[in-house]
Scaffold this motif. Sequence first.
Motif, PDB file in Angstrom:
ATOM      1  N   VAL A 117       0.841  -1.202   0.000  1.00  7.33           N
ATOM      2  CA  VAL A 117       0.000   0.000   0.000  1.00  7.33           C
ATOM      3  C   VAL A 117       0.874   1.248   0.000  1.00  7.33           C
ATOM      4  O   VAL A 117       0.576   2.226  -0.699  1.00  7.33           O
ATOM      5  CB  VAL A 117      -0.975  -0.001   1.200  1.00  7.33           C
ATOM      6  N   LEU A 118       1.969   1.225   0.758  1.00  3.54           N
ATOM      7  CA  LEU A 118       2.880   2.373   0.776  1.00  3.54           C
ATOM      8  C   LEU A 118       3.484   2.622  -0.600  1.00  3.54           C
ATOM      9  O   LEU A 118       3.634   3.777  -1.014  1.00  3.54           O
ATOM     10  CB  LEU A 118       3.978   2.166   1.818  1.00  3.54           C
ATOM     11  N   ALA A 119       3.816   1.568  -1.331  1.00  2.99           N
ATOM     12  CA  ALA A 119       4.345   1.744  -2.690  1.00  2.99           C
ATOM     13  C   ALA A 119       3.331   2.480  -3.561  1.00  2.99           C
ATOM     14  O   ALA A 119       3.695   3.395  -4.320  1.00  2.99           O
ATOM     15  CB  ALA A 119       4.700   0.392  -3.303  1.00  2.99           C
ATOM     16  N   PHE A 120       2.071   2.117  -3.445  1.00  2.00           N
ATOM     17  CA  PHE A 120       1.028   2.812  -4.205  1.00  2.00           C
ATOM     18  C   PHE A 120       0.848   4.250  -3.719  1.00  2.00           C
ATOM     19  O   PHE A 120       0.641   5.162  -4.518  1.00  2.00           O
ATOM     20  CB  PHE A 120      -0.303   2.050  -4.145  1.00  2.00           C
ATOM     21  N   ALA A 143       5.801   8.633 -11.835  1.00  2.00           N
ATOM     22  CA  ALA A 143       5.041   7.678 -11.015  1.00  2.00           C
ATOM     23  C   ALA A 143       5.436   6.246 -11.357  1.00  2.00           C
ATOM     24  O   ALA A 143       5.632   5.417 -10.455  1.00  2.00           O
ATOM     25  CB  ALA A 143       3.544   7.895 -11.205  1.00  2.00           C
ATOM     26  N   ALA A 144       5.553   5.953 -12.635  1.00  2.00           N
ATOM     27  CA  ALA A 144       5.958   4.603 -13.048  1.00  2.00           C
ATOM     28  C   ALA A 144       7.354   4.282 -12.521  1.00  2.00           C
ATOM     29  O   ALA A 144       7.603   3.173 -12.027  1.00  2.00           O
ATOM     30  CB  ALA A 144       5.906   4.474 -14.568  1.00  2.00           C
ATOM     31  N   ALA A 145       8.255   5.246 -12.605  1.00  2.00           N
ATOM     32  CA  ALA A 145       9.614   5.038 -12.090  1.00  2.00           C
ATOM     33  C   ALA A 145       9.596   4.814 -10.581  1.00  2.00           C
ATOM     34  O   ALA A 145      10.317   3.948 -10.068  1.00  2.00           O
ATOM     35  CB  ALA A 145      10.496   6.233 -12.448  1.00  2.00           C
ATOM     36  N   THR A 146       8.779   5.563  -9.873  1.00  2.00           N
ATOM     37  CA  THR A 146       8.669   5.396  -8.426  1.00  2.00           C
ATOM     38  C   THR A 146       8.184   3.996  -8.082  1.00  2.00           C
ATOM     39  O   THR A 146       8.759   3.314  -7.214  1.00  2.00           O
ATOM     40  CB  THR A 146       7.709   6.451  -7.832  1.00  2.00           C
ATOM     41  N   PHE A 147       7.131   3.557  -8.748  1.00  2.00           N
ATOM     42  CA  PHE A 147       6.590   2.227  -8.483  1.00  2.00           C
ATOM     43  C   PHE A 147       7.612   1.148  -8.821  1.00  2.00           C
ATOM     44  O   PHE A 147       7.771   0.171  -8.085  1.00  2.00           O
ATOM     45  CB  PHE A 147       5.290   2.024  -9.255  1.00  2.00           C
ATOM     46  N   LEU A 148       8.326   1.336  -9.912  1.00  2.00           N
ATOM     47  CA  LEU A 148       9.352   0.378 -10.324  1.00  2.00           C
ATOM     48  C   LEU A 148      10.472   0.293  -9.285  1.00  2.00           C
ATOM     49  O   LEU A 148      10.887  -0.812  -8.900  1.00  2.00           O
ATOM     50  CB  LEU A 148       9.922   0.770 -11.688  1.00  2.00           C
ATOM     51  N   VAL A 149      10.932   1.429  -8.809  1.00  2.00           N
ATOM     52  CA  VAL A 149      12.005   1.428  -7.804  1.00  2.00           C
ATOM     53  C   VAL A 149      11.525   0.769  -6.509  1.00  2.00           C
ATOM     54  O   VAL A 149      12.258  -0.017  -5.902  1.00  2.00           O
ATOM     55  CB  VAL A 149      12.539   2.860  -7.556  1.00  2.00           C
TER      56      VAL A 149
END
Length: 169
Positions: A117-120, A143-149
């Motif tokens: 949930v924190l990743a989202f 946002a995509a990069a954040t989720f990927l990392v």
Amino acid sequence: MSDQQGMSEDERLRAQRDESEAERADRNFAELLQELRVIQTGVQILVAFLLTLPFQARFATLDSFQRGIYVTTLLLAVLATILFTAPAALHRQLFRKGMKRELVEASSRLAGAGMVVLAFALTSAVLLVVDVVHGTPEALVAAAATFLVCGVMWALVPRHLGRKASRTD
């Protein structure tokens, strides 16, 4: 043939540390609580930031997409807070009932769910901020990069290290 062949992973770790099942559960719970303390600070900062946003003058200029992202981010951050604090509530309810192993298992699952949930929440927070500052295309990339990392650092790296450790045993 080594003494540890045929033993479960749990039995091998217990033998290496020379600790009882109760001592191991106590240690695991203490380690989990320390992890949650580290995580909770970041979540608290995120929630505090989000709670102040509607009171800023510029908040009124957000479009409906940005307001939707804001509400989603706020709800995800609150849910992460709930998941990360649930082990303390469980401990309060189960304290001295001889259920430490069950408490550790449930708390570990709650912490894992909290990380997802924190990743989202982090992803949507980045989406909101970058959308306001630069625009939607840049926001989607960030946002995509954040989720990927988050996925790489919190799931793939630990899984890789776990496999590497299993191969050396």
